[in-house]
Each structure stands twice: as structure tokens, then as C-alpha cells.
Design an enzyme around this catalytic site. Structure first.
Site, mmCIF file in Angstrom:
data_model
loop_
_atom_site.group_PDB
_atom_site.id
_atom_site.type_symbol
_atom_site.label_atom_id
_atom_site.label_comp_id
_atom_site.label_asym_id
_atom_site.label_seq_id
_atom_site.Cartn_x
_atom_site.Cartn_y
_atom_site.Cartn_z
ATOM 1 C CE1 TYR A 118 -16.449 2.129 10.641
ATOM 2 C CE2 TYR A 118 -14.734 1.020 10.061
ATOM 3 C CZ TYR A 118 -15.951 1.217 9.820
ATOM 4 O OH TYR A 118 -16.729 0.307 9.210
ATOM 5 C CD GLU A 119 -14.319 6.618 7.908
ATOM 6 O OE1 GLU A 119 -13.515 7.665 7.754
ATOM 7 O OE2 GLU A 119 -13.943 5.760 7.240
#
Lengths: 594, 594
Positions: free
Chosen positions: A439-440
Site C-alpha cells: 500500500y501507499e
């Protein structure tokens, strides 16, 4: 064995290695004398180990529950722990005093964040995302928006989220379809579906402030038509209290491999009322303020889970009796020796320490540059700080999570069969940490950000400065005692420089060469950066020992540092050889051949 | 996307690379003409993909359930699938015709096992362990025991288990406490608690035959006092049918990170009736027959999960539209390009293929040596086969599972956020495969077996033979077209030989040096072995192409093989450098420092 925050290592890094007191003249640092920082960290250690850590397994086993009335229940105990978090004054640690915060340097807050994450990653994501929303509004909001939202977000009284991903687009935000229609009163009606929204709904806060990417009707296609909106769950009334319920709803939760205690939500916006933040069609740039902060935070999560997993493995290895040392019994009166006598068990524990302690120094050193980018009165220092933050953020994010995952896997391996059962904590660490590689921005996206954007900015100024700093360090530390550190550092730096040159020569001719090299380049960079950190640690430790310090941590730093140089850094050669082969073979097969 | 067995690759390995028809004169191979083998594999592909694969996720989500009456219920559908397995005649594939089997070479049965495991690892462990029990009784049982148990086990009519681990001992079996008291009638009363017993209780078979390690009263302490017993759940009556219920019970199930569909049992023996198998106090040697077979099977599991995960990742990468190729749009009429256009996605898919296809060749090549060790009329071939099986079993087990785990992790990474959700299959592959690095001897134990025992057997005959075979191959394939394969192979072999020499020189002086080097040595060995496999594959493919073959698999083998040489094999240098640093730094810190 429950997690114990590594306060001694924080002290080593903050006091000895980074020498925070050098910055006492700067605004954010003025209130952060080393004594104050140490007190804060001791209290943080108590709070995270006594309140958050015991709920980690509870959160994993219970998960979050969604009801058809669109509410979400967090695991038993999370609500009370969240109350203690807020009441303890922890939220404001790094926030601006103008909005009720304590305004401590980010680098100090980061230690608290690491402890929270190691103690309970799923729980700590709720305040983590809230801090991100705080930062985005601070960066892009109007004064009115700041006054309305920041005090509540800084105090974690309200929660915050990032609404980016949609079912058909994540990495490629230019495809997003959520639309915003001007309502004529300065607000917008937001409609669309977002997925994978961490903390998108929960029962911990009075209100939830969604930061939502959407396309204003008629805006250009692609990334140049994306705007950012504030969409509160409850629209603040005239007094700034939660008022009318907005039409933004959690439509369900995702089942995931880990971080079960954090609600990963499908969020439906049905003509929800939203307020534009920043300029029209410039939403991504503000979102990236939030995103860059989040990326450093995700690198920290990789490290945090690795630390917790390492601690569990070390405790198991000292406790479990099995077999005899190859060099003769070490526990002759017992039925067997503790497994820590076996070199291959040591290898995994030493690998873990070399990565964790070196990685922590790298994380804090980078974050300090981030602080200096804002706080230093010296323009050159500010520029270098900003350059380093931009250059190193993808390395921090991807290298620390890739390696943190491997440390967690090794920690499971130390446990043998016990590690695969859910009776021991290490399966959860391994399952939880895995999301941090994704994620990110996946780690592959980080690598592409590094080679495709960050290297070339301002004619390569950032990376040149970094190389020059390493060269200067090697030159200035020519004493024989430093050779075991400076010689491998110089070699790694030369390999990294060779790889950088290769990229410059081959990446423009065929951009696929840059893509093909990116992950190996990022790892070569991370390995070199940690070599520099261990060289700094060695220099620090040698100076302390020479000055008469007897704390065993200094001698241990020299041992673990040399271990890093001899046992981990040799991986650089493989990365260099791989990346120099280019894209040809990698791209040779047609897609149908897969 | 459901798993599709790689039948084309089996044909390449069995027909082209191993040239099975060369062995048509040997008993086990006589009934296994290539046509017959291909028919069997096609049917196996249908059975595993249509019957077993659809139950994989069901098993993961439902798990097994224990009842207070000591019964265990397997996931919905497992019972019917097991019936189809038995009715389809699959069990006897590799079993001795004397006991109702078809007596095919192990190497053919292995293809069926790989498909079963890839389709449903948890399910396929039930018959897998049964086959292990079959092998142990075949190796060590009396004729009466063979006649009683083998037909039932060969037909999978009864299940089989390995009862080794106890709460306080796993790797170090010398500590085991389960005791056996002679009952005076030739049987023994077995008492003790065993844990982590895969398939220790289930509802699939009429009876379960536990093979139990225990210490006969008064036997020596340590490994020299361990005997092996047959403990049937139902004691066979005079007709060989399940009779009186024995006092062996499943006391509970383990909660685990993966393989939820397989019942991992706590087994209590309370004066259970057992029959000695083989000689008193010599139980470990028979158990190791079962264990060695199981270790090859576990290496296969690592490969199988990697294959299934790779297939899911490849399908996702061709389907998911996100971003544009760095070299210009490849799907200009669509909203974005499929992510397989991105080099970093390709890197992960190509890495997977290079490991899986090279690893599969290594697995089958090794298994063929195992077949020849029994079946060849030529004593030199038998000896070489046995030498290679002994030497390479730990490499197959540990290298293929360590790398298989990384392939599964990369497959998750290709999926991005989708991979972390349980909506896609790859989380299960990653969670399931993780046990393969641990059970049947952790990978660290495999590495120690390799450097501490297998290398030195018979004056190092096995490893010398292996080196000579590689040298001869390089010499015999001096044509320029083979240089991209033989040059890297020769380099890797030289590094492996250097490491072997280092071990000989330093391992005796300080055994901790051998332990400290073991895992890096095993990986250096595995990388070199796969380089040899890819060189063999290249030689095979070039010959086929020269002979006019147009199947694209041959050109693809050359591409993937070169990719392996350029993009994976360079890791050998790092392993060599690491292992030569010895044990000193690794062992320097006192245990309290961890």
C-alpha cells in the site's frame, strides 16, 4: 513474550548518532531537550507495551464487523485503548501548536509511531491515517478549513482517511471515475465508489473526515483533472460539532491476510457533500503531501513489525531447548541447549538486528532531514533536507518493508513449527507486515519513482550530494579502526555510482531499461544507505568507547555493524550484475507466453 | 483463474530432457511408455483441476472441525473428492504391483503429486502422508505387516500418519518421552502425547495407521533408544478389516497460518496397542525412509504453490489495465495498458518461471536418480542414483521451498492490493506454502544435513561426482550457441567448489563455521544445480530446434534459461562471500545480548 519498545536504541540514535541537541536553537527542537525526549519515550514505551500490545492478537482474531446499518465495530478493547491514546495527549506530539499540538520534531514522533505500530499495527493505522489527513489539510486547506478541522484531527478526536483507490484503478489514478458536481453554494456533490479505505468507518471517533479524490464534471481526463475534497461523515455545524449525516457510507469490509483489526472499507459516496481543498484539478499534489508522509510511515511499519518479530524469535531461541551446540554442550545440566547456540539460528537473529538497527538509523536520519527541511534557518540545510527526503522516501518505504518482511519470515523460521501456529505471535507479524510492501504505492512503484523521477530532479543534485557525503565520510575516517566499515562502504558506494551511471546511459535510450533495473537499483541504494548508517554508528560507538563509556551497547554496535558489512552488504554485487543486463531478456517473451 | 496443470512442461522434462524412453528396459519403466505417461498426465490434469482445485479455497475458509467425541470433520467436499481420488485409481500409481499398485516410476507419480499439491495442498497432504506410511512399512515391516497394511495404504483406503513431534521436542527427537511397554503378547502399550500430526484424525478413510516413535521401557536415552510402532486407529480383525477401537485419540486441532483444510492434530496415546516395526531402538532409520521421501515431497510442494501463484499472477497481469508502457501505449484503444507491459511486473513473472521451470527440472531429475537407484541393472548407475538422492534431498527440500515462498510473495506483489485480500487466491498460496520451509526438518536443518553429513559421506564421493558431471557437460558443449549457458554454469560451479573447499578446510577446525556457512552453501548449491538444469534444457531445446521442431516452448526455454543465467545466478557471489566470513562475528555476542 510481549513486545518491549527498544528505548535504548532510540537513545543511541537520537542522542549519540544524530546528536539532537545540536538543533536546540531550532523552533521545533527547542522544546525537545534530550531529557524531555527520553521522558516521552519512556512513557510511550509504557503506553504502547501495556495498552496497545495486549490488544494485538485480539484484533487479529476478532477482526472488525460490519452491520447492515453501515456501522463498523472494531475489536473488543480498541475503543477503550483509543480513549487512553487521546486522553494521554499522544495525538498532538508532532502537531502544530497553533492547532493544539506540541510541535515536537517529526523524528521524535516517529519513535512513538514505531512503538505503536510494533505493539499493534492494525490499531495504530487509525491515528496514522488521521495524521495524514491533518497534514494534507495543513498543506492545502484554507484558513477556515484549517481552523475547523485541524484541532479535531490533531487531537485524534475525529478520524481521517485517504479515499483514492477505486475498483478499476489504484496505481493509475488518472483513470478515476468518482465525480464532483458543483452544488452552486461553493460545495460539491461527490458520487462514486472507493475501495480499500483503511479506517473508512469505525466506532472510535465522533466524526470521520474523508479526503476524497474526484473529478469535477467537465475536468480533463487523466491525472490533470483530479481534485481533492473534504467529505466529512457528519457535516460540522455552526459550532464545529458533528451535525447532519453526510451520504458517505461504508458498504462492506474487505477480508484480508492481515491487519484484521483495521477496517478496510468499501466506501460509497452518493451525492455526498464535499468541500474542495486547494485548487481545482490540482488535487494530486496535495494528496502527495499526505502520501509522502504515509510512505515514510509505511517504511516505519516494516521496521516495527520486524522488531516485534525479532524480539519474539530471540525470546524463543533463548528458551527452547533442542539439540546440542556443534562445539559441545552449552547447557550441560539441561536436557539440551537453547537453540540460540546454533549458528544458523544466530544468523537469522543477527541478520534481523543488522537490518533493524541499521534500518532504524536510516529512518530517523532521513526523518531528521525532513525536519531540517522545514526548521533550519540555513537555506543550504533546508535544501539538502528537502532533497534527501524526496530522494530517500521511496528507499525508506520499499527497502525497509521488503527487508522487514524477510525478517518476519526468518523470525517464524526460528520458531520452527510453533511459528506456523497462531498460538505464537509471529504468524500475525508476518501476515500484518505483508501489506506494507503493497500500500501507499507498491514497492515496484517506489522503485520506479526513484529511478524515473527522483534521481533526475535538479540535474541529479540530491544523489550527487549523497555520494559526496559518503566520500567525505570515508576520507575523514581514515583511521585503521574504521577500515572494517569505510572499506565496504566505499565499495558499495562505488557500485551504486556505477549503477547510477548505467541508468543515465541506458535509461534514456530505452525507458524499459530503467524499469527493468529499478528494483535492483533501489535495493542497492538501500544496502548502501544502511552501510553508511552502520559506519556512522561505528564512528559514534568508537568515540563513546574512547571517551570511557562502558554501556555494552557500544561494543555491540561495532559487532553488529561489522556483521552487516560482511554478511549482508555483499548482496550489492548481485544487484549490480542483474540490473546491468537491461530489459531485453525480461521483455523478450510475448504476453501470451505467460 | 483456476490452476491449470503445466502438462506441456512435464512433457518437455520427461520426454525431451530426461528422455524417459531410454529406460524402457527397466522394470518400473516398462509399463510407462511415453504415450501411457502422457495419457496419465492428461487425466491427472483433469482430475486435479476439476475436482481438487475448486475445493482449495473452501478448505481454507472452512478449515477442519474437532468434536468432543474426538472426531474431526474435514471441509465440505473433501470426502467426495477423496472418494473420487480412490475410485479413479490414482492412489496406486507409484505403489508396488505386489500390493495392488501400478508400479510406475516415482518420477511419473511426482507429476501427479505436483498437480494435486498445486490444486489443493491441504487436501493432497492426506494421501501424501499415507504414501509415506506405505513406504516406511514397505521398507521396515515384516511380511505379515506388509500383507496386512500395504494393500489398504496403497489404495488410500486407510490413511497414514507420522507421529514424531512432542510438545518439548521436534528437531531433537532424542528427547522424546512417549513410551512403549511390552504387553507380553508381542504387542506394546504406547503412551504419550504427539503434536502437529498432519491428518492425525479425519473423516476420509475407514482407518488410520499411525507410525509412532516411542521409547521402549528401559531403552537408552537419546536417539539410540527410539523405536517405531504401528498404531492403528482401529485394530484390524482376523479378516484385516477395522476392528476394535484403539486408545489413540485426537485431543484437538492446531490453529495455523495456512493449510487449514488439513487437520493438524494433537494425538494422545493412552496405552494404545502398537506393533513394533523393524528392530528395537532402530526406529529412526525406518522413519527416515519416510522422512526422506517426504522431504522430496515438500520441495515439490514449494514448487507447486509457486506454480499456482505464478499462474494467478500472470493471469492478473494480462487482465489488469493500469498505466501505460514506458515505451508508449501497447493497448492504445483501451483506457490503459495491461500491467504485464511494465518491466518490474515482468521481472517478477520471469523470476517465477526461471525458478519454477528450473526447479521442476531439478526435482524430476533428482527423482529419476532415485528411481535408477532401485531399478537400474548397472551397479554404477544405482550407486550414483543413491549418492545423488542422499546429497540432493536437502537441497531439493530447502531451496525449492525458500524460493517457492519468494515466488508466492512476488505473485502477491503483482496483484497489488488485490493480492492482500482473500478475494484472490494468492494469499492462500503464500500462507499455505510457508509451512513447507518448516516441516519435515526446517530448512536450517536441511542445510546442516547437507554440510554436516551429506558432503562428507564416502569421502565426498557424491559431490565429486556431481562436480565431474558439470565439468564434463561444459567440456562437451563447447559450441558457441551454448556459451551463454555453459560460461555462467562453469563460474557458478567454480564458486560452489571453492565454497566446498572452504568448508573442508574450516568446518573441521571449528564446526560452528560449517553451521554458519550452511544456509548460504545450500543456496549456492541450489543456484548451481538450477544453472545445470537450464543448461540441460538449453541443450535439449537447441537440439529440438535444429531438428526442425517449431513448438514455441523450445525458443521460450532458451529465453527463460538465459534470463536465469543473467538475472538470478549472479546471487551466487553474495552467498560465497558471506559464507567465507565464518562463524566468528555471528557467534560473538553473548545470548543475553539478544
Amino acid at each position: 513474550m510481549t513486545y518491549q519498545p527498544p528505548v535504548r536504541d532510540y537513545a543511541f540514535i537520537l542522542k549519540d548518532l544524530l546528536q539532537l541537541e545540536r538543533y536546540a536553537n531550532l523552533p521545533a527542537f527547542a522544546d525537545a531537550s534530550i531529557d524531555v525526549v527520553e521522558q516521552i519515550l519512556d512513557e510511550a514505551a509504557r503506553f504502547t507495551s501495556e495498552v496497545l500490545a495486549p490488544l494485538n492478537s485480539v484484533g487479529d482474531k476478532q477482526g472488525c464487523h460490519w452491520s447492515p446499518d453501515f456501522t463498523v465495530t472494531t475489536p473488543k478493547g480498541f475503543k477503550e485503548a483509543y480513549r487512553q491514546l487521546v486522553d494521554g495527549g499522544w495525538p498532538g506530539l508532532g502537531a502544530d501548536p497553533a492547532y493544539g499540538g506540541q510541535g515536537l520534531p517529526h523524528v521524535v514522533n516517529l519513535a512513538f509511531s514505531e512503538m505503536s505500530s510494533a505493539a499493534n499495527m492494525a490499531f495504530s493505522m487509525y491515528p496514522g491515517l488521521t495524521h495524514g489527513a491533518y497534514s494534507a489539510i495543513l498543506a492545502g486547506g484554507t484558513q477556515e478549513q484549517k481552523d475547523l478541522y485541524l484541532p479535531k484531527l490533531a487531537a485524534f478526536q475525529w478520524g481521517g482517511t485517504m479515499n483514492l483507490t477505486e475498483p478499476h484503478c489504484g496505481t493509475d489514478l488518472g483513470l478515476l471515475r468518482t465525480k464532483a458536481v458543483p452544488a452552486g453554494d461553493g460545495t460539491y456533490k461527490i458520487s462514486g465508489q472507493k475501495i480499500w479505505i483503511s479506517g473508512g468507518e469505525q466506532d472510535l471517533t465522533d466524526n470521520i473526515i474523508h479526503l476524497v479524490l474526484a473529478r469535477i464534471e467537465g475536468a480533463p481526463a487523466g491525472t490533470r483533472g483530479i481534485s481533492l475534497f473534504i467529505v466529512p461523515k457528519f457535516i460540522p455545524d455552526a459550532d464545529g460539532n458533528p451535525g447532519v449525516r453526510n451520504s458517505v457510507k461504508c458498504l462492506g469490509l474487505e477480508e484480508k491476510m492481515g491487519i484484521h483489526g483495521n477496517a478496510t472499507c468499501v466506501i460509497g459516496h452518493e451525492e455526498a457533500t464535499g468541500w474542495l481543498i486547494g485548487e481545482e484539478n490540482r488535487g494530486l499534489s496535495i494528496m502527495f503531501v499526505m502520501m509522502n508522509e504515509a510512505r515514510i510511515g509505511v517504511g516505519m511499519q516494516g521496521l516495527a513489525q520486524a522488531e516485534a518479530a525479532y524480539q519474539a524469535a530471540a525470546a524463543f531461541a533463548k528458551d527452547r531447548l533442542q539439540g546440542r551446540s556443534l562445539t559441545g554442550p552449552k547447557n550441560p545440566d539441561g536436557p539440551a541447549d537453547p537453540i540460540i547456540v546454533h549458528p544458523d539460528i544466530r544468523r537469522m537473529l543477527m541478520d534481523a538486528r543488522a537490518i533493524i538497527e541499521g534500518g532504524r538509523a536510516f529512518l530517523f536520519w532521513t526523518a531528521l532531514h525532513g525536519d531540517l527541511a522545514h526548521a533550519s534557518p540555513d537555506e543550504a540545510v533546508r535544501q539538502k533536507g528537502a532533497d534527501y527526503m524526496a530522494l530517500l522516501t521511496p528507499v525508506v518505504k520499499a527497502f525497509l518493508t521488503d527487508r522487514g518482511f524477510l525478517v518476519c519470515s526468518d523470525a517464524m523460521q526460528v520458531h520452527g513449527g510453533a511459528g506456523f501456529t497462531e498460538h505464537f505471535p509471529v504468524s500475525q507479524y508476518l501476515r500484518d507486515v505483508r501489506i506494507a510492501l503493497i500500500y501507499e504505492g507498491t514497492n515496484g512503484v517506489q522503485a520506479l519513482d526513484l529511478v524515473g523521477r527522483k534521481l533526475a530532479v535538479d540535474g541529479g543534485r540530491a544523489v550527487m550530494t549523497f555520494f559526496a557525503e559518503l566520500d567525505a565520510f570515508v576520507d575523514e575516517n581514515a583511521a585503521e579502526a574504521m577500515t572494517p566499515f569505510t572499506a565496504p562502504l566505499a565499495k558499495a558506494k562505488a557500485e551504486l555510482q556505477e549503477a547510477t551511471l548505467w541508468l543515465m546511459q541506458n535509461g534514456l535510450a530505452n525507458p524499459d531499461n530503467a524499469g527493468a533495473a529499478s528494483t535492483d537499483y533501489l535495493h542497492l541504494f538501500g544496502l548502501t544507505a544502511l552501510a553508511y548508517m552502520w559506519a556512522l554508528a561505528a564512528q559514534t560507538a568508537q568515540a563513546k568507547i574512547a571517551a570511557g563509556a562502558t554501556d555494552p551497547i557500544y561494543a555491540q554496535k561495532l559487532t553488529v555493524g561489522r556483521y552487516y558489512m560482511e554478511r549482508i552488504l555483499p548482496e550489492t554485487g548481485g544487484h549490480l550484475a542483474k540490473l546491468k543486463t537491461g530489459a531485453e531478456l525480461m521483455m523478450a517473451l510475448p504476453a501470451e507466453a505467460f
